[in-house]
Design an enzyme around this catalytic site. Structure first.
Site, short mmCIF file in Angstrom:
data_model
loop_
_atom_site.label_atom_id
_atom_site.label_comp_id
_atom_site.label_asym_id
_atom_site.label_seq_id
_atom_site.Cartn_x
_atom_site.Cartn_y
_atom_site.Cartn_z
N GLU A 121 4.41 -10.53 -6.62
CA GLU A 121 3.34 -10.61 -7.62
C GLU A 121 3.69 -10.00 -8.97
O GLU A 121 3.03 -10.26 -9.98
CB GLU A 121 2.05 -9.96 -7.09
CG GLU A 121 2.09 -8.45 -6.93
CD GLU A 121 2.66 -7.98 -5.59
OE1 GLU A 121 2.39 -6.83 -5.20
OE2 GLU A 121 3.38 -8.77 -4.94
N GLY A 150 0.83 -1.20 0.00
CA GLY A 150 0.00 0.00 0.00
C GLY A 150 0.85 1.25 0.00
O GLY A 150 2.03 1.20 0.39
N HIS A 156 7.91 -7.31 -3.80
CA HIS A 156 6.61 -7.64 -4.40
C HIS A 156 6.73 -8.91 -5.25
O HIS A 156 7.17 -8.84 -6.41
CB HIS A 156 6.11 -6.48 -5.26
CG HIS A 156 5.64 -5.31 -4.46
ND1 HIS A 156 4.34 -5.19 -4.01
CD2 HIS A 156 6.30 -4.22 -4.01
CE1 HIS A 156 4.21 -4.06 -3.32
NE2 HIS A 156 5.39 -3.46 -3.30
N ASP A 180 -16.19 -9.89 -23.06
CA ASP A 180 -16.95 -10.03 -21.82
C ASP A 180 -18.42 -10.36 -22.08
O ASP A 180 -18.97 -11.32 -21.53
CB ASP A 180 -16.85 -8.76 -20.98
CG ASP A 180 -15.42 -8.39 -20.66
OD1 ASP A 180 -14.54 -9.27 -20.78
OD2 ASP A 180 -15.16 -7.22 -20.30
N LYS A 188 -9.77 -10.99 -16.62
CA LYS A 188 -9.93 -11.06 -18.07
C LYS A 188 -9.38 -12.35 -18.65
O LYS A 188 -10.00 -12.97 -19.53
CB LYS A 188 -9.22 -9.86 -18.72
CG LYS A 188 -9.57 -9.65 -20.18
CD LYS A 188 -10.94 -9.01 -20.32
CE LYS A 188 -11.21 -8.55 -21.73
NZ LYS A 188 -12.43 -7.75 -21.82
N CYS A 245 5.27 -6.16 1.62
CA CYS A 245 5.62 -4.73 1.68
C CYS A 245 4.91 -4.05 2.86
O CYS A 245 5.27 -4.29 3.99
CB CYS A 245 5.30 -4.06 0.35
SG CYS A 245 6.13 -2.45 0.15
N TYR A 246 3.91 -3.21 2.61
CA TYR A 246 3.16 -2.60 3.71
C TYR A 246 2.60 -3.68 4.63
O TYR A 246 2.60 -3.53 5.86
CB TYR A 246 2.01 -1.76 3.14
CG TYR A 246 1.16 -1.06 4.18
CD1 TYR A 246 1.43 0.26 4.55
CD2 TYR A 246 0.10 -1.70 4.79
CE1 TYR A 246 0.67 0.91 5.50
CE2 TYR A 246 -0.68 -1.07 5.74
CZ TYR A 246 -0.40 0.24 6.10
OH TYR A 246 -1.18 0.88 7.05
#
Length: 546
Positions: free
Chosen positions: A197, A78, A195, A253, A402, A105-106
């Site tokens: 990710e 964050g 991070h 979609d 997606k 992280c945060y």
């Protein structure tokens, strides 16, 4: 209709899909969002490891967390500082659930602080690539990773750990972070300063899989095959003997949502395709051929092109154009929906439901830690939902990202050409024209766009490019074609590559392909005598470029 909606008020984390696939799935990870720009990526990485997860605001109540019954919890990064008085916080009961917790992280700094450690504000913010050295190679968080060499990780933090709690120890370090990864003995708690990710972290996906599967013990139960089966059952239960309508645009979609609902309720679904006159070349015919003819979905096409062009006459301001298109789209859709409803009433039946192609990022944004999104983004959608809508929503994709939607499309048997289609916003070519929208501008733009798509497909580049577009510029250029001097229009070609649709860069198209696109447009499209290629890494400021 639009893809974005507010989160539902039923108490579920998601919607119809959650009741089918979410709470029905034994292995699940809950991600508490502290506002990081990468939070959605954490969820994507967990889903990619075939484990169901949900991303929720960090201040969600402990009661709702307990209802979700997570197998493990991840605390996101964050932009705030844990040292601030108004810093995002979480219920301390999260650490008493008895499940593994990973702070990122945060999230790491908050975990350290909650367990009695100390955080300080760093003089210099650490941002970018760093080299991670694993100090405890036998820790399950680093299982299967090379222990004898450093690995690249991505840092992005201003604060840093000053002192760990007594029962927490270091398991990895970096040049700027002596506490790059830590583990607690008080409970099954881990934390990383970097991070995992993001794609820049070499072993990030492996680390998250180690946490989800190795530490939390999650099974690989989140598959698109099981999702389709469960969601079809849930739609049948929700709709019953009622009828549903769907605004079909031909985009990924709405196409997948319509096909999924049709599998569940068949002819109880009617799709409405509104042709506003700003479609790509042959787009209407392709949609009708696929859905009405090949898939047997009940489809009604409304040709409202003259109505839209009339409403847009003389309008140049980008956002005003979008709002005109959005409002008129709703008006045309509602008129046709009313006709369908009247026909059903005469048979003693009614339309009860509206199918929406809402995706999980829309749900996340609607309850974001940064504040609720109360308006549908006009740059993504044709129109929002009417305030007085009397239909219940069917949102079969609201749990999916997606890439998962495309996987569901494959599972449903949709052709690659339909599910691999580049993003194309609802207003269509209207936002590819800078200035007033006229038939004289739409016609050459449509032809130029078709040539570009044709050539990147021929060069086998279509699937490598995330989005390709041609923009009609409000300028004219002097040129010489043959023995004649011309004063005609200029178009710009823009091809963008993206891994996760959160960051993008221009696609490095070979010169010979660009040359072929340019030559064909100039030679085959009347009224255009110059083509430029946009190589900016970020989208230009003007909203019309999308």
């Amino acid at each position: 209709m639009a893809s974005g909606t507010d989160a539902n008020s039923s108490g579920n984390f998601s919607g119809i899909g959650a009741s089918a696939s979410g709470p029905g799935t034994q292995s699940r990870i809950l991600i508490l969002d502290f506002g990081a720009q990468y939070s959605q990526l954490i969820a994507r990485r967990v889903r990619e490891s075939e484990v169901y997860c949900e991303l929720v605001p960090a201040d969600i109540s402990l009661e709702r967390i307990q209802q979700f019954a997570p197998t493990g919890v991840i605390l996101s990064g964050g932009p705030s500082s844990v040292l601030d008085d108004d810093a995002p916080d979480m219920d301390l009961g999260v650490l008493e659930l008895g499940v593994p917790v990973l702070g990122i992280c945060y999230g790491l700094q908050l975990l350290v602080q909650k367990l009695g450690g100390k955080i300080e504000s760093a003089d210099d913010r650490e941002y970018g690539r760093a080299m991670l050295r694993v100090e405890k190679a036998d820790d399950p968080l680093f299982a299967g990773m090379p222990a004898d060499k450093e690995q690249v990780v991505w840092m992005s933090h201003g604060d840093r750990v000053l002192a760990l709690p007594d029962d927490m120890h270091v398991i990895a370090t970096s040049g700027g972070s002596p506490f790059a990864a830590v583990r607690s003995e008080r409970g099954p708690f881990w934390g990383v300063q970097f991070h995992p990710e993001v794609v820049h972290t070499e072993q990030g996906t492996k680390l998250l899989k180690n946490f989800v599967h190795g530490i939390c013990g999650c099974e690989s139960s989140w598959t698109m095959s099981s999702f389709v089966d469960n969601t079809v059952d849930a739609i049948r239960t929700q709709v019953g003997t009622g009828h549903a309508i769907c605004g079909l645009s031909g985009g990924v979609d709405s196409s997948v949502a319509a096909t999924l609902v049709h599998r569940a309720i068949g002819d109880q679904l009617t799709c409405i395709f509104v042709d506003h006159g700003m479609m790509r070349k042959n787009e209407r015919e392709e949609v009708e051929a696929l859905f009405a003819e090949a898939l047997g979905i009940k489809l009604i096409t409304i040709d409202a092109s003259e109505r839209f062009l009339s409403a847009l006459r003389g309008v140049s301001e980008p956002e005003k154009k979008r709002k005109i298109i959005g409002n008129l789209f709703i008006e045309v859709f509602d008129e046709e929906a009313a006709r369908i409803s009247e026909a059903l009433v005469s048979k003693g039946e009614t339309v009860n439901f509206l199918v929406q192609g809402t995706l999980y990022p829309d749900v996340i944004e609607s309850v974001s830690v940064k504040g609720k999104s109360v308006t549908i983004k006009t740059h993504h959608n044709v129109g929002g939902l009417p305030d007085d809508m009397k239909l219940d929503l069917v949102e079969p994709l609201r749990e999916l990202f997606k890439d998962e939607v495309r996987a569901v499309g494959t599972e449903l048997g949709l052709p690659d050409r339909a599910i691999g289609r580049h993003p194309f916003p609802g207003p269509g070519l209207a936002i590819r024209i800078m200035g007033e929208i006229t038939p004289e501008r739409l016609a050459p733009l449509r032809e130029a766009d078709a040539i570009m798509v044709e050539e990147i497909r021929a060069a086998d580049l279509y699937d490598e490019i995330w989005q390709a577009l041609v923009v009609f510029l409000p300028i004219q250029s002097v040129g010489v074609m043959g023995d004649d001097r011309t004063y005609e229009n200029v178009v710009a070609v823009r091809c963008v590559s993206s891994t996760d649709a959160m960051t993008a860069d221009f696609s490095h198209i070979p010169y010979d392909v660009l040359g072929k696109i340019s030559n064909r447009i100039i030679n085959e499209v009347s009224g255009i005598n110059r083509v430029v290629y946009d190589i900016s890494s970020k989208p230009p400021a003007t909203i019309e470029w999308e």
